[in-house]
Design an enzyme around this catalytic site. Structure first.
Site, PDB file in Angstrom:
ATOM      1  N   GLY A  46       0.811  -1.218   0.000  1.00 28.27           N
ATOM      2  CA  GLY A  46       0.000   0.000   0.000  1.00 28.27           C
ATOM      3  C   GLY A  46       0.840   1.261   0.000  1.00 28.27           C
ATOM      4  O   GLY A  46       0.556   2.216  -0.730  1.00 28.27           O
ATOM      5  N   CYS A  47       1.884   1.277   0.807  1.00 28.50           N
ATOM      6  CA  CYS A  47       2.743   2.457   0.894  1.00 28.50           C
ATOM      7  C   CYS A  47       3.528   2.662  -0.392  1.00 28.50           C
ATOM      8  O   CYS A  47       3.759   3.805  -0.807  1.00 28.50           O
ATOM      9  CB  CYS A  47       3.675   2.338   2.101  1.00 28.50           C
ATOM     10  SG  CYS A  47       2.756   2.274   3.658  1.00 28.50           S
ATOM     11  N   THR A  48       3.919   1.569  -1.025  1.00 28.27           N
ATOM     12  CA  THR A  48       4.602   1.678  -2.310  1.00 28.27           C
ATOM     13  C   THR A  48       3.654   2.250  -3.353  1.00 28.27           C
ATOM     14  O   THR A  48       4.013   3.177  -4.095  1.00 28.27           O
ATOM     15  CB  THR A  48       5.150   0.309  -2.754  1.00 28.27           C
ATOM     16  OG1 THR A  48       6.115  -0.126  -1.793  1.00 28.27           O
ATOM     17  CG2 THR A  48       5.785   0.378  -4.131  1.00 28.27           C
TER      18      THR A  48
END
Length: 155
Positions: A46-48
């Site tokens: 998700g952060c990527t």
């Protein structure tokens, strides 16, 4: 959970190390509109996705006078690996003690795989050139978030 910030509030000042361990302060960004986004962990799906989406919109955001800064509890060395792996060119700042995360209300209880845990609450803030909150987004989803910001910024 810490108190949430609202439009019109003064953005809490900070000084944090970037991926190269160079201190970056919010006051050094005065005079520019800033998008501060808080994310749980570098190199997670998700952060990527969220960070790569910001990178993909960076030219348009910068053309509109907006500076992007990402903040997570990751150590500078991990942020440097994340930056290199994903080709990120905007500052990634390290907040290992979650002091800035708490100051922005971006740290607290959340549900993770059905369990209650304490950690980073994915949040984003648009700050005006004087350092006031224009918009505060709490509990955002990684996918589609940057598109929503672009619409709200008129980009």
């Amino acid at each position: 959970m810490s108190q949430r910030l609202e439009p019109g509030d003064v953005a809490p000042d900070f000084e944090l190390p970037d991926a190269d361990d160079t201190p970056v302060s919010l006051t050094s960004l005065r005079g520019k509109r800033v998008v501060l986004y808080f994310y749980p962990a570098a190199m997670t799906p998700g952060c990527t996705k969220e960070s790569v989406d910001f990178q993909g919109s960076l030219a348009d955001l910068e053309s509109a006078g907006v500076t992007v800064v990402g903040i997570s509890p990751d150590a500078p060395a991990k942020l440097a690996k994340f930056r290199e792996k994903e080709g990120l060119t905007f500052p990634l700042l390290s907040d290992p003690d979650a002091e800035v995360l708490r100051a922005y209300g971006a740290y607290g209880e959340k549900k993770l795989y059905g369990k209650t845990v304490v950690g980073v609450l994915r949040s984003t803030f648009i700050l005006d050139a004087e350092g006031r909150i224009e918009k505060a987004y709490y509990k955002v989803k990684a996918t589609g978030h940057v598109d929503r910001l672009r619409r709200d910024l008129g980009i």
